[in-house]
Design an enzyme around this catalytic site. Structure first.
Site, PDB file in Angstrom:
ATOM      1  N   LEU A 122      -7.573  -7.211  -8.710  1.00 35.92           N
ATOM      2  CA  LEU A 122      -7.671  -6.345  -7.536  1.00 35.92           C
ATOM      3  C   LEU A 122      -7.790  -4.919  -8.055  1.00 35.92           C
ATOM      4  CD1 LEU A 122      -4.876  -7.739  -5.139  1.00 35.92           C
ATOM      5  CD2 LEU A 122      -7.329  -8.187  -5.033  1.00 35.92           C
ATOM      6  N   ASP A 123      -8.633  -4.119  -7.416  1.00 33.46           N
ATOM      7  CA  ASP A 123      -8.774  -2.726  -7.820  1.00 33.46           C
ATOM      8  C   ASP A 123      -7.438  -2.000  -7.665  1.00 33.46           C
ATOM      9  OD1 ASP A 123     -11.466  -3.131  -8.317  1.00 33.46           O
ATOM     10  OD2 ASP A 123     -12.075  -2.478  -6.313  1.00 33.46           O
ATOM     11  N   VAL A 124      -7.285  -0.898  -8.390  1.00 40.38           N
ATOM     12  CA  VAL A 124      -6.013  -0.187  -8.422  1.00 40.38           C
ATOM     13  C   VAL A 124      -5.552   0.231  -7.031  1.00 40.38           C
ATOM     14  CG1 VAL A 124      -7.193   2.004  -8.925  1.00 40.38           C
ATOM     15  CG2 VAL A 124      -4.772   1.754  -9.460  1.00 40.38           C
TER      16      VAL A 124
END
Length: 309
Positions: A122-124
């Site tokens: 998952l992106d930050v």
């Protein structure tokens, strides 16, 4: 040192074929560079290249057994060590949660392949459900399930603009977005839709709206880097708060309400790596998205109760 790592680290990357010049692997140190050469470096994270440090971390655990750990990832938490974020990542927190000490990591079976256990990303700025394999065998099974598209993922996003084609779809379906994705030729940090990219498919369904803001459900059928963010932006409905792919003037307008991309991994459905039982996990929405959704009116036949409960 470069990117916080030593010369030995980069030598290990070269030996593992993680460094390419003009698309070709180099097995030895680099010499005889020419102007215009393109150097690609994959920053591998394993025992052979980077000492992973277990770190105490407050993890929001949704489920755990001997094989599987499911976490509700917080916004701002980097999943995997990388340049600029070698520590303080989800991987470091998982190692501590599992009770590993630094001295034990080098003795783990198949340690050179250890990520450890991260089978998807998952992106930050993205919140929500992320699955972690606790054993080498479960890592293999889950990685294969993700690769073969046997895992169902459902995201919720607050987007700007919005297409009429997002609405009017029954639950479980949506507007089909099938556009190949590849790395941008103008900014290598970003992805874009382009001919010749990797096939990517998402289904988008409108749920509620408030003026120019929409709540959409996104079901990606593939797992390309930044897929949902790129597909929604290409549909002229970028995610609110997305500084890379969004509308900057609208992000500024809603800066007090959206200080990150308003994207949440709401639901993950997969087969248990040992029992093959179908399991479904949901992550409660974070408060910043709840505040935005409470302002919205659901479309006919839709309800916001399951997202706000």
């Amino acid at each position: 040192e470069h990117y916080g790592q030593s010369r030995n680290y980069f030598e290990a990357l070269i030996q593992q074929g993680a460094v390419r010049v003009n698309g070709q692997q180099r097995k030895k140190s680099f010499k005889k560079f020419r102007s215009g050469d393109v150097i690609d470096v994959r920053f591998l994270v394993d025992i052979g290249t980077l000492p992973l440090e277990p770190e105490a971390m407050d993890l929001d655990i949704l489920y755990e057994d001997d094989e599987l750990l499911v976490i509700n990832k917080a916004a701002g938490l980097v999943v995997h060590p990388a340049p600029g974020n070698w520590n303080g990542t989800l991987v470091n927190g998982v190692l501590h949660h599992l009770g590993f000490a630094s001295s034990e990591l080098s003795t783990l079976p198949n340690a050179a392949e250890l990520r450890p256990g991260i089978v998807h990303r998952l992106d930050v700025g993205t919140t929500g459900v992320i699955a972690v394999a606790k054993t080498v065998s479960s890592y293999s099974v889950l990685s294969q399930a993700f690769a073969q598209r046997e895992v169902q993922k459902t995201y919720l996003a607050v987007v700007l603009g919005g297409r009429k084609s997002f609405f009017g779809h029954p639950k479980g379906s949506g507007h089909r977005v099938e556009k190949a994705i590849g790395r941008s030729t103008t900014d290598r940090r970003l992805m874009t839709t382009l001919e010749g990219g990797r096939p990517a498919l998402s289904f988008v369904r409108g749920i509620a709206r408030e003026k120019e803001l929409l709540l959409v459900e996104v079901k990606p059928r593939t797992g390309r880097t930044h897929q949902i963010r790129v597909h929604l932006a290409d549909e002229h409905s970028p995610i609110l708060g997305d500084t890379a792919y969004g509308w900057h003037h609208m992000n500024r307008r809603y800066a007090q309400l959206a200080q990150r991309p308003m994207l949440h991994a709401f639901e993950l459905s997969l087969q248990h790596p040992s029992t093959a039982e179908r399991l479904t996990f949901r992550a409660p929405l974070p408060e910043d998205m709840r505040q935005l959704i409470r302002r919205m009116q659901p479309e006919v036949g839709e309800s916001l109760d399951e997202f706000l409960s």
